[in-house]
Each structure stands twice: as structure tokens, then as C-alpha cells.
Design an enzyme around this catalytic site. Sequence first.
Site, PDB file in Angstrom:
ATOM      1  N   ASP A 211       1.121  -7.685   3.014  1.00 33.25           N
ATOM      2  CA  ASP A 211       1.019  -6.239   3.242  1.00 33.25           C
ATOM      3  C   ASP A 211       2.120  -5.797   4.192  1.00 33.25           C
ATOM      4  O   ASP A 211       2.934  -6.598   4.659  1.00 33.25           O
ATOM      5  CB  ASP A 211      -0.352  -5.894   3.842  1.00 33.25           C
ATOM      6  N   ASP A 217      -6.188  -2.065   6.415  1.00 32.57           N
ATOM      7  CA  ASP A 217      -7.171  -2.150   5.334  1.00 32.57           C
ATOM      8  C   ASP A 217      -6.639  -3.044   4.208  1.00 32.57           C
ATOM      9  O   ASP A 217      -6.233  -2.575   3.147  1.00 32.57           O
ATOM     10  CB  ASP A 217      -7.525  -0.755   4.815  1.00 32.57           C
ATOM     11  N   ASP A 219      -6.874  -5.148   1.199  1.00 32.63           N
ATOM     12  CA  ASP A 219      -7.915  -5.233   0.174  1.00 32.63           C
ATOM     13  C   ASP A 219      -7.634  -6.235  -0.938  1.00 32.63           C
ATOM     14  O   ASP A 219      -8.434  -6.359  -1.865  1.00 32.63           O
ATOM     15  CB  ASP A 219      -8.198  -3.848  -0.433  1.00 32.63           C
ATOM     16  N   ASP A 220      -6.513  -6.976  -0.892  1.00 31.64           N
ATOM     17  CA  ASP A 220      -6.272  -7.975  -1.933  1.00 31.64           C
ATOM     18  C   ASP A 220      -5.717  -9.257  -1.329  1.00 31.64           C
ATOM     19  O   ASP A 220      -4.874  -9.229  -0.422  1.00 31.64           O
ATOM     20  CB  ASP A 220      -5.321  -7.429  -3.000  1.00 31.64           C
ATOM     21  N   TYR A 323       5.418  -8.155   4.019  1.00 28.61           N
ATOM     22  CA  TYR A 323       6.362  -7.994   2.905  1.00 28.61           C
ATOM     23  C   TYR A 323       7.773  -8.461   3.260  1.00 28.61           C
ATOM     24  O   TYR A 323       8.372  -9.269   2.546  1.00 28.61           O
ATOM     25  CB  TYR A 323       6.437  -6.521   2.484  1.00 28.61           C
ATOM     26  N   ARG A 512      -9.917   2.135  -0.946  1.00 30.87           N
ATOM     27  CA  ARG A 512      -9.102   3.353  -0.937  1.00 30.87           C
ATOM     28  C   ARG A 512      -9.346   4.276  -2.120  1.00 30.87           C
ATOM     29  O   ARG A 512      -8.894   5.411  -2.102  1.00 30.87           O
ATOM     30  CB  ARG A 512      -7.624   2.964  -0.931  1.00 30.87           C
TER      31      ARG A 512
END
Length: 686
Positions: A211, A217, A219-220, A323, A512
Amino acid sequence: MFSDNPLLAQLKQQMKENLPKKEGTVKATDKSFGFLEVDSKNSYFIAPSFMKKCIHGDKVVAIIRSENDKESAEPDELIEPALTRFIARIKLFKGRLNVVPDHPQLKKLSLKAKARKGVNPETLKDGDWVVAHLVDHPLAKDCDKDAFFVEISEKITDADDKIAPWWVTLAQNDLPNSEPQGLPEGETWRLKDDEALERRDLTDIPFVTIDGESTKDMDDALYAEQLDNGDFKVTIAIADPTAYITPDSDMDAVARKRGFTIYLPGRNIPMLPRDLADDLCSLKQDELRAALCCTVTVSKDGVIADDIEFFAANIKSHARLVYDHVSDWLETGNCTNWNPSEQIATVVSTLHKFAQARAQWRQNNAVVFPDRPDYRFELSEDNDVVAIHADMRRTANKLVEESMITANICAGKALKSAFNSGIFNTHAGFKEDKVKDVIELTNPSGELPFTAESIVTLEGFSALRRWLASQEENYLDNRIRKYQAYSEINHKPEQHFAMGLDIYATWTSPIRKYGDMINHRMLKALILNKEPVQTPDETIGEELSLCRRFHNMAERNVSDWLYARTLIKEPENGTVFQAEIFDISRAGARVRLLENGAAAFIPCSQIMDNKERISASRELGTIEIDGNVELKLGDVIEVTLTNVSIENRSIVAKPTQAFAPLPESSNAESNDANNAEVENAELKSE
């Protein structure tokens, strides 16, 4: 003596009723007069005395009067007011409360106002931002007053508040400006899953999250291994807020109303309470989390196999990755800020190989969007713009993107097969009435394999889009994009032409997106072989699409405000920018500054001051001078800024290129012709 004569009033009313009437929209000018626009060809003059009873944008019925071969409009009846609920600024006039609407065409309009109950008028100062409501309109049937009147329902913020762009924009779009309220103090979130839903223990699997550095948050989480035959076994684990939120709960109703997390420059407003979104559901490193998972085999050629499996699990992320760090490591083999363990390095390398295979498959068989930068505002603690970054999608971003696309294709297939229902992202391709135009543009000679019959199929549409992407110029691509339908959120499974995919249903961002929460519940029903506890109704697609539209508008509005703040001194600096033309209308061209992403408008008058020589066409996407195409969609040109308005959040530019003047004789002839036209017009008016 005749002023109160009922017979005279009756006679006037009868005369009025016998006059012709027209419906139209009021257009104000910089002067005190205006026009009634009936359609694109017909408009009528509105005298200053009648403009006092209407507002720019009002839809009205007007009486059409003729005098000396001139027709004028007298607005008589209100159909739809331009203002109902609107954003305004306080203007004190001799101590009395007035408001000025925050609209470029209404800046000179000052309306009498009062504060509603609950709003203290003593706190309202000159320039403060407020939410206002028009309660009296002189043309309304139920209004017995000759003046406009407004009520103030809310003070948004002070005149000089640097955070005004965010608060004002959210209020303008009637969006929340804070997270939802969580559980009452002392209560905790608890799992509310179906007792029959078993969760596999995958805590030993080395999932990783990738991320942004500031993302909370998460989420994956992803994991992949390469099989002996070169294929990939990929597992995507997604945060599971539906484990805590049931469809009949108050929190679910809040999430449905919000639709999505709101993302604005520099801040976001979560769809769910932060203790869920940023903590309990966020897939934090080394923290036990409930997740919904999908495992699938993807061939070394990028083909998704049919062994799609969804299941519930408990997982732990083994590495919280960023990232840029992952991109540096994959692109150069080294990253000074990140040194992965052998296990994590293997997982990331395998995910990268899988993503490359999928990207190549989509490049050859579907539709891949061109790489364009994401523009990001860097803000100081007091909300000043420090810098604007143009972030390109790097290797790690593409890795996650391919993983999410794969997961959403799998969900689409599973939901279609099991229920023929869910929340699907769909796109219908070209508008039906534009198919012939597309062929005339792309294949006028019939030499290419594109026909009106082929491009309305997914395969034909995708092939055409791939061909357009291969062209050196972007002109055709930009022209044809305007002939495409809009993407939709659909409760029925349909194709997604714009992505070149047969099916697509997102479930990878349930923190989201409310639609992803619905899909989670349906996927759990699939796992349990039961009927879903929630299925989408016919209205949910429109609700979510409307939410998304308002969120996009809010993001654009805040960005425009920040761009105006940042570029306010550029007209006097004379800075030259590279800009791409992305829209052309009769009035001029809209361009995007490639350095920072700001949108600017170039009026035709800034290109050529002789309006007889210049012609701009929205349909053709071109600007012609003396009949020759000089500018077109997709062109990259150099511009300077001529005006930046913070008040209107607008930027005006002009090309640095000078267009050749006509030969002197031609100029003289042109001027003679112009003078003759003016004289003829004056004679007609006399």
C-alpha cells in the site's frame, strides 16, 4: 384613481393571457439585462426591470412581447428555480444579513436572508461560508412578495479558514465531513457470522500487503506460489467487515447511505468507523484478522483457470510493504529502505511474475488503459499546498492492480454462476446511435477488420480499442471515447466493454465500498451453499452510481480550488506549461497541464482575436483557423496562464504559438466584410 380598478386589472390579465408564451432558461449577462434561451437557436431579450424577478439558470414561462419588429421576454411563471439549497457567503449590508451565492454567474446577486432557528446570527461575519435555502421567489405561484428571500440553515466555516475548500465542497454536495459514529463507549465489535461459516487457519501463509506509506485501511493481502509447470497458484485475502456488520444493523444503513469512502486531496472520510476501517478490519502486519479469500490457478500465459474457490479464513499479514519500496526492489534489484527476508522476497517475486503474465494476457485479449500519472497534493500542517506530485503507476502498483482485477473477475464468474445476481461493474460499449459514426471515423475505406456489426461485440470493441491504442496520435482515441456509454453499477451480470472483460464484480474493497459488502455476503452464501442474507435490489446500482458521481465532483472541486491557490501567481510569472487538449467546445478548448494535472480553459479569443477566422467544433474535436485545422483533441501544446481566479476556482490559458495573420489584402477584405455586417445589423435594429 385607476390603480385599484378591478376592471382595468381584469383587462390587463386578459391581454396578458392572449400574448404568446415560451418556456426557457434565464441566462444573465455582465450587464443588468439577460436572455431567455428557448433552445440552441432561439433566445429572447429580457429587460433589466424583468431580470430583477429572476435568477440566472431559472426555468420559466415568459410572455413574448413584440414592439417595432423586436421580440422580448417577460418572465411570468417559475417552472424550476436555479437555486434551492445552495452554498453562499455572508454579505452584511448596513448591518443587515444578505448572502451572495457561490456561483460564477451569480457573484453580483445579493439576497436578503435570515438565520434559521439554531443558527446564531451573531456568529455570522462578512465572507463566512453558509448553507442557504431560497424560500421566496417573486415568480413562484405561492409567493406574494416582489423580492427574493433566503434562510441560512448552517454555518460551514469562517471566511479565512484555510480548510474551507474541503468543508465547503462537502457541504455543497451534501456529503458528510466526518467518519460515522462507532459503537457507544464501553461496547466492542464482535463477530456476527453465520455459525456454520468455518474459517480456515491460514496464519502460517506469508501473506503481504502492499500500500501507500500512509495507508491505514489495508484491505487486501496477497500470496502466490509458482507450480512445477510454471503456472501460478494465487490467493487473495480481503478484509471482512461483514463479519461484524449485519444487513439489518444501523451501521449497514449508514454504510449504504454513504456508498463509498470519500477520497479528497489530503484527507479521506471513511465509509465505516475508523476503529473498524483503520484498526479491527485493517490487515495489519502480525495481527490476526478475519478475511474472505479466493484461490485460483493462473497459467504462465495469464489465463485464469476454472478452479476458483472462495472461503473464509483467519490470516496474518507477514509483511506491511510500501509501493515505492517494492517497485525499487523489483525494478533495480535493490532498495535502500527495504531489505526483504528470503521468504518475503520469494512471495513478491512470484506475485510479480504472475502480474506480468496477466498484464500480457490483458494486453493481447482485453483492454488496457494507457499509463497516466496520478496527481497528488502534498499539504502542510496548516493546509497549504507544498507540492503537486505526478505519480506514475510503478511495478508494485501494477502488481496489486492485476491481483485485484483477477480477484474481481473470479467473483463475477462465481456470482453469475451461483445467483445470476450481485453488484457488477458493467459497460455497454458504444452508444447505439454512434456506432455508424465510429466506423466512418476509423474505417472509412473498409480496409480494416472493423464493421458496425463487429464493434458492438465485446471482442470487436476490444480489438478496436487495442488498435486505437497502437496509433501514434491520440486524436481518434479522444474522438471515439466521446461516443462510448458510461460505466454502470448493475445488479445483473453484464459485460464490461471498457475493460474488455466478460464479467467484473468488485469485492476487494469492502472497507471502502458498500457494493463490495453486498458481494461479500453473497460469496459467503456461496461458500455455505445457502440463500444470501442480502441480495441487491433494483435501486442499489443507481444509488451507488449517484454517490460515486457526487464523490468525484467533490474531489474535482477541491482539486480545482487547490490548483487555483497554487497557480495564482503564474500569470504574472509567465511560466510556460506543456498541456494536452482533452475537450473542445464552440467556445474554446480545455487542456490539462501535464506538470501538475490542473485543468485550464483556452477561449477562442485567446487563440485568434478575429472571431470570423476561427471555428471550434465539439463534434469534430478540432479548432480551425481560415478553414485549416490548427488544434485538435490529444494535441500537446505550450501554454501560459492569463488568469487564475480563486473566487471562481478557474484557470484561463492561451497558447504560446502565434497563428499567422492573413495577408494585408485579405485582412482589409475581412475588415470590410465585418464592417458591412455591423452596418447591416445596425440598419436592421433601427
